[in-house]
Design a protein around this motif. Structure first.
Motif, PDB file in Angstrom:
ATOM      1  N   GLU A 512     -33.133  30.070  -4.456  1.00 17.76           N
ATOM      2  CA  GLU A 512     -33.319  29.630  -3.068  1.00 17.76           C
ATOM      3  C   GLU A 512     -32.374  30.360  -2.113  1.00 17.76           C
ATOM      4  O   GLU A 512     -32.273  30.007  -0.940  1.00 17.76           O
ATOM      5  CB  GLU A 512     -33.135  28.110  -2.968  1.00 17.76           C
ATOM      6  CG  GLU A 512     -34.154  27.373  -3.826  1.00 17.76           C
ATOM      7  CD  GLU A 512     -34.077  25.859  -3.697  1.00 17.76           C
ATOM      8  OE1 GLU A 512     -33.549  25.361  -2.665  1.00 17.76           O
ATOM      9  OE2 GLU A 512     -34.549  25.165  -4.617  1.00 17.76           O
ATOM     10  N   GLU A 513     -31.693  31.370  -2.644  1.00 19.98           N
ATOM     11  CA  GLU A 513     -30.881  32.298  -1.846  1.00 19.98           C
ATOM     12  C   GLU A 513     -29.832  31.581  -0.975  1.00 19.98           C
ATOM     13  O   GLU A 513     -29.701  31.833   0.227  1.00 19.98           O
ATOM     14  CB  GLU A 513     -31.795  33.175  -0.970  1.00 19.98           C
ATOM     15  CG  GLU A 513     -32.766  34.006  -1.790  1.00 19.98           C
ATOM     16  CD  GLU A 513     -33.697  34.841  -0.921  1.00 19.98           C
ATOM     17  OE1 GLU A 513     -33.886  34.469   0.267  1.00 19.98           O
ATOM     18  OE2 GLU A 513     -34.223  35.857  -1.410  1.00 19.98           O
ATOM     19  N   PHE A 514     -29.088  30.725  -1.605  1.00 18.25           N
ATOM     20  CA  PHE A 514     -28.057  29.983  -0.876  1.00 18.25           C
ATOM     21  C   PHE A 514     -26.848  30.849  -0.514  1.00 18.25           C
ATOM     22  O   PHE A 514     -26.003  30.430   0.275  1.00 18.25           O
ATOM     23  CB  PHE A 514     -27.601  28.766  -1.703  1.00 18.25           C
ATOM     24  CG  PHE A 514     -28.377  27.518  -1.411  1.00 18.25           C
ATOM     25  CD1 PHE A 514     -28.020  26.703  -0.344  1.00 18.25           C
ATOM     26  CD2 PHE A 514     -29.469  27.176  -2.175  1.00 18.25           C
ATOM     27  CE1 PHE A 514     -28.738  25.555  -0.059  1.00 18.25           C
ATOM     28  CE2 PHE A 514     -30.197  26.028  -1.901  1.00 18.25           C
ATOM     29  CZ  PHE A 514     -29.839  25.210  -0.838  1.00 18.25           C
ATOM     30  N   GLU A 516     -26.940  33.152   1.410  1.00 17.87           N
ATOM     31  CA  GLU A 516     -27.068  33.390   2.853  1.00 17.87           C
ATOM     32  C   GLU A 516     -26.227  32.386   3.651  1.00 17.87           C
ATOM     33  O   GLU A 516     -25.627  32.732   4.673  1.00 17.87           O
ATOM     34  CB  GLU A 516     -28.538  33.289   3.279  1.00 17.87           C
ATOM     35  CG  GLU A 516     -29.420  34.407   2.748  1.00 17.87           C
ATOM     36  CD  GLU A 516     -30.862  34.245   3.210  1.00 17.87           C
ATOM     37  OE1 GLU A 516     -31.109  33.405   4.122  1.00 17.87           O
ATOM     38  OE2 GLU A 516     -31.742  34.933   2.662  1.00 17.87           O
ATOM     39  N   ILE A 532     -25.486  22.912  -2.563  1.00 17.58           N
ATOM     40  CA  ILE A 532     -26.906  22.584  -2.716  1.00 17.58           C
ATOM     41  C   ILE A 532     -27.153  21.112  -2.398  1.00 17.58           C
ATOM     42  O   ILE A 532     -28.140  20.763  -1.736  1.00 17.58           O
ATOM     43  CB  ILE A 532     -27.380  22.944  -4.137  1.00 17.58           C
ATOM     44  CG1 ILE A 532     -27.243  24.458  -4.361  1.00 17.58           C
ATOM     45  CG2 ILE A 532     -28.822  22.500  -4.362  1.00 17.58           C
ATOM     46  CD1 ILE A 532     -27.461  24.892  -5.795  1.00 17.58           C
ATOM     47  N   TYR A 535     -27.631  20.212   1.179  1.00 16.57           N
ATOM     48  CA  TYR A 535     -28.907  20.587   1.782  1.00 16.57           C
ATOM     49  C   TYR A 535     -30.092  19.826   1.185  1.00 16.57           C
ATOM     50  O   TYR A 535     -31.240  20.108   1.523  1.00 16.57           O
ATOM     51  CB  TYR A 535     -29.132  22.092   1.617  1.00 16.57           C
ATOM     52  CG  TYR A 535     -28.443  22.913   2.684  1.00 16.57           C
ATOM     53  CD1 TYR A 535     -29.114  23.264   3.851  1.00 16.57           C
ATOM     54  CD2 TYR A 535     -27.121  23.312   2.540  1.00 16.57           C
ATOM     55  CE1 TYR A 535     -28.497  24.007   4.842  1.00 16.57           C
ATOM     56  CE2 TYR A 535     -26.484  24.047   3.523  1.00 16.57           C
ATOM     57  CZ  TYR A 535     -27.177  24.391   4.670  1.00 16.57           C
ATOM     58  OH  TYR A 535     -26.555  25.116   5.650  1.00 16.57           O
ATOM     59  N   THR A 605     -31.794  26.767   7.481  1.00 12.92           N
ATOM     60  CA  THR A 605     -32.941  27.401   6.815  1.00 12.92           C
ATOM     61  C   THR A 605     -33.107  27.012   5.349  1.00 12.92           C
ATOM     62  O   THR A 605     -34.167  27.274   4.777  1.00 12.92           O
ATOM     63  CB  THR A 605     -32.799  28.933   6.908  1.00 12.92           C
ATOM     64  OG1 THR A 605     -31.549  29.326   6.348  1.00 12.92           O
ATOM     65  CG2 THR A 605     -32.859  29.379   8.364  1.00 12.92           C
ATOM     66  N   LYS A 606     -32.116  26.401   4.728  1.00 13.40           N
ATOM     67  CA  LYS A 606     -32.205  26.115   3.290  1.00 13.40           C
ATOM     68  C   LYS A 606     -32.341  24.624   2.980  1.00 13.40           C
ATOM     69  O   LYS A 606     -32.124  24.200   1.840  1.00 13.40           O
ATOM     70  CB  LYS A 606     -30.964  26.663   2.578  1.00 13.40           C
ATOM     71  CG  LYS A 606     -30.735  28.159   2.771  1.00 13.40           C
ATOM     72  CD  LYS A 606     -31.912  28.974   2.264  1.00 13.40           C
ATOM     73  CE  LYS A 606     -31.699  30.463   2.515  1.00 13.40           C
ATOM     74  NZ  LYS A 606     -32.867  31.264   2.084  1.00 13.40           N
ATOM     75  N   ARG A 608     -33.669  21.334   1.758  1.00 15.52           N
ATOM     76  CA  ARG A 608     -34.597  21.042   0.658  1.00 15.52           C
ATOM     77  C   ARG A 608     -35.185  19.642   0.879  1.00 15.52           C
ATOM     78  O   ARG A 608     -34.457  18.656   0.875  1.00 15.52           O
ATOM     79  CB  ARG A 608     -33.873  21.126  -0.680  1.00 15.52           C
ATOM     80  CG  ARG A 608     -33.059  22.413  -0.827  1.00 15.52           C
ATOM     81  CD  ARG A 608     -32.198  22.408  -2.080  1.00 15.52           C
ATOM     82  NE  ARG A 608     -32.965  22.626  -3.291  1.00 15.52           N
ATOM     83  CZ  ARG A 608     -32.992  21.787  -4.323  1.00 15.52           C
ATOM     84  NH1 ARG A 608     -32.296  20.663  -4.288  1.00 15.52           N
ATOM     85  NH2 ARG A 608     -33.729  22.067  -5.387  1.00 15.52           N
TER      86      ARG A 608
END
Length: 755
Positions: A512-514, A516, A532, A535, A605-606, A608
């Motif tokens: 999930e490209e965290f 970034e 994680i 989010y 943007t991340k 969930r």
């Protein structure tokens, strides 16, 4: 609720229901000194008042008390520096009558205690004043001579002196006058006042049974203003604005109770005695805290200045690690800051407890939130919030003030020394008038005032010691701020996930490209599970190995509140009013502002989640070009001045994620407040400056202040609606998920329109 709390509430409300606005009458500490002492003992203690002002020293004032005082610090009183020094024990009964006569002469003839009665045995303020010689012995001869001045006549005009004070005894007000020795025109009693009447004839006519010696020179006099006794201010004799020279036969003059120099000196007594008693009780409070907290040895007090402590102390609240390392500390609260913590604005000092209370309030919430997070690893945010609310409630803080015997340390009333409204109990006196009998010995305050004082104490400890000493103080009070198990051992932080799931966390982080988010935060998480989880919405966590962000958000809210308040006090105008600080605090930590920051910084943007409805609301919010114009950089977004402080369409999840991120960084950095602030400050910095200069005030309060009216609040099938009206008749409708949010939205629309 614990058995102790239940019993307290049952006893407290035995006869009537009470709340934070219930008013209570309680003793004035300024009227209490050795109240219960037995006066049958002949041993009393002599103290000298050393006064240093403008390089001049005076050691003539003294007092005796039936018990030895706590060692008192040097203190400021106006421009004077005061030092109270113990001299020796004395036999009180040997000169009991003169001690009492002198005190009565001063307080009844100088300070006009018309509504008080001397009764040293019954008085709650057991102290008698005296004068001292150059060799620090009691000056009985001078005291006796002063007492004998009362109503003493002038034997001859030659005895008139320009260093003396006199009273015109036949006038109802008995004004104070001074003799003018350099007057060019001298008058005798036989001189004519009018063409048909001499001065002697005039006074013999208006005053019964008086004989005026016509051959004597009259005194040429000017009026002197009555001296005003005020805390922190001493003044010299002030000639009345009436510049008239009055001529009085000496038969109409008496010596005033004191001469000019003695009046200036002895007028210092009331203010000094008030400070003396206040310091005595604050030193007792310091001893109480040191004895019960047991993490520092009580140090000798520095000079007390009776000034606002925020300027001096705020830099001390450093951003260290906030953990439970209970090592020994020597840092402790000073007399100055504890006195400020007990002083309400109504006392009219140069300081009050309100900003200390704000600081203490936010640290109280943080300490309670952190302890509950440790203690209840399975509790959700709602359950944690419920427990926190009980702990920080004014009802609970009031109970702690009562149970720890702190209630009577509060100062609520301004001290008034003179006049009809006087409420200062002179030493050795009791109230002799039944009407309003409590004003000298008691004061009245709402219960919330005692809760505020408890929070101010927390703020005082935080400013003058450290996090751990403050937490130990709160623990002694009875607050749940130290997470311990059944064996009284400190609990470890609950793991965010089981260790065996580390591989799954790494997979989610990568897929999930965290990274970034780490890049944008300029912070690399050691434990990716914290990031994680921050989010992960509850809709996603139901079928996930991770908990949602709710518990982290619960703590992050308190962390942000504390950091915002600390930064506000530390970096901006120290004279910020408590109301202004509260506005800034609400402006920078309200959900809509935090949501705006999260999106502006592109940190959203991340998220969930498994909720199409919520996802659509987020998209609708971030596509609002009024808030987020296209082709605008993140920095420009954070720098722009947005008046839309709230918006009923703002998804709360965005603010929740921001607060959860704060707690995630906190735990990942081993509870480092410094690292948390270093990460989030770039996102808040420009908004801090803007909020300080032009804070977006609470729209409901601003609306009411402007004269607006709430016309209607109701709930229909689509949600809550609120209708408001401005003074000019303009109507606005607000909408929201609850009546509160609808009212907020309506008032904000009205205030935005006015802007």
């Amino acid at each position: 609720m614990s058995i102790r709390k239940i019993l307290f509430k049952l006893c407290d409300e035995l006869f009537e229901r009470k709340d934070e606005n219930t008013k209570e009458i309680f003793p004035k500490k300024s009227a209490l000194l050795f109240q219960k002492n037995d006066l049958s003992t002949y041993i009393w203690y002599l103290y000298q008042i050393h006064i240093n002002e403008n390089t001049q020293t005076n050691n003539e004032l003294g007092f005796i008390v039936p018990s030895k005082l706590i060692e008192l610090p040097t203190f400021k009183d106006g421009l004077s520096t005061i030092n109270i020094m113990f001299r020796k024990q004395i036999n009180y009964f040997e000169n009991k009558n003169l001690f009492e006569q002198f005190s009565r002469h001063i307080f009844e003839n100088i300070f006009d205690n018309a509504m008080l009665e001397f009764n040293i045995r019954a008085s709650s303020f057991k102290l008698l004043i005296c004068l001292l010689t150059n060799s620090n012995e009691i000056d009985f001869i001078r005291m006796l001579n002063i007492c004998h001045r009362h109503k003493k006549s002038i034997e001859h005009p030659l005895y008139l002196s320009d260093t003396e004070l006199y009273t015109v005894w036949y006038l109802p007000t008995k004004p104070l006058v001074i003799f003018l020795s350099n007057v060019s025109r001298i008058k005798r009693a036989l001189d004519r006042r009018t063409t048909s009447q001499t001065y002697a004839d005039y006074y013999e006519e208006i005053i019964p049974n008086i004989y005026i010696n016509k051959d004597l020179i009259m005194g040429s006099m000017k009026m002197i203003n009555k001296r005003k006794i005020i805390l922190n201010k001493h003044e010299d004799l002030i000639i009345s604005s009436d510049q008239t020279i009055y001529y009085y036969p000496i038969e109409l003059l008496h010596y005033a109770p004191l001469n000019q120099s003695d009046l200036i000196l002895i007028s210092k007594f009331p203010s000094i005695l008030v400070r003396l008693v206040q310091l005595h009780h604050i030193e007792q409070l310091r001893k109480l805290f040191a004895k019960n907290i047991q993490c520092y040895n009580l140090s000798k007090s520095n000079e007390v200045s009776f000034k606002d402590c925020l300027t001096e102390y705020m830099h001390i609240v450093s951003l260290n690690r906030l953990n439970y390392d209970f090592s020994i500390s020597h840092e402790q609260p000073s007399v100055d800051i504890l006195f400020q913590a007990t002083t309400r604005r109504s006392v009219n000092e140069h300081f009050d407890l309100e900003n200390l209370e704000i600081l203490g309030d936010c640290f109280l919430k943080l300490a309670i939130s952190m302890s509950l997070y440790y203690q209840y690893p399975l509790a959700n945010a709602g359950e944690l919030t419920k427990e926190k609310t009980k702990e920080i409630s004014n009802e609970n803080l009031y109970r702690l003030a009562v149970e720890n015997k702190l209630k009577n340390y509060l100062y609520n009333d301004k001290i008034i020394f003179q006049g009809y409204d006087s409420n200062w109990l002179s030493p050795g006196y009791i109230n002799k008038i039944n009407n309003n009998k409590n004003k000298y010995t008691h004061q009245k305050a709402k219960r919330k005032a005692f809760a505020d004082m408890i929070e101010a104490f927390i703020g005082a400890f935080l400013l003058s010691s450290n996090y751990i000493t403050t937490i130990r103080f709160m623990h002694w009070l009875g607050l749940n701020v130290i997470p311990v198990d059944q064996n009284d051992h400190i609990l470890s932080i609950p793991p965010i996930i089981p260790t065996q799931l580390d591989n799954e966390i790494r997979r989610i982080f990568h897929d999930e490209e965290f990274e970034e988010i780490e890049y944008k935060l300029n912070y690399v998480f050691q434990n990716k599970a914290y990031l994680i989880s921050a989010y992960t919405h509850p809709s996603k966590s139901q079928n996930s190995i991770l908990n949602s962000y709710e518990r982290l958000e619960f703590l992050g809210d308190a962390l942000l509140d504390f950091l915002v308040i600390r930064h506000t006090f530390l970096n901006y105008d120290r004279n910020l009013t408590p109301g202004r600080v509260t506005d800034i605090r609400q402006d920078l930590s309200n959900n809509n502002r935090l949501a705006y920051i999260l999106v502006s910084a592109n940190l959203h943007t991340k998220i969930r989640l498994n909720s199409n409805e919520l996802l659509n609301r987020i998209k609708s919010y971030i596509n609002n070009e009024n808030l987020f114009p296209k082709n605008q950089s993140n920095n420009n977004r954070l720098n722009q001045n947005i008046y839309q402080r709230t918006d009923s369409t703002t998804p709360k999840i965005l603010a929740d994620v921001f607060e959860a991120l704060i707690a995630a960084i906190f735990f990942d950095s081993n509870n480092s407040l410094e690292i948390v602030w270093k990460v989030i400050e770039p996102f808040l910095g420009t908004l801090f400056d803007r909020s300080i200069i032009d804070p977006n005030l609470n729209p409901i309060r601003s609306f009411i202040d402007k004269g607006g009216k709430i016309l209607a609040e109701f709930v229909n099938e689509t949600g809550a609606v609120c209708l408001v009206q401005m003074p000019d008749g303009t109507l606005y409708e607000g909408y929201g998920e609850s009546k509160k949010r609808a009212k907020y939205d309506a008032c904000q629309q009205a205030m935005n329109y006015k802007i």
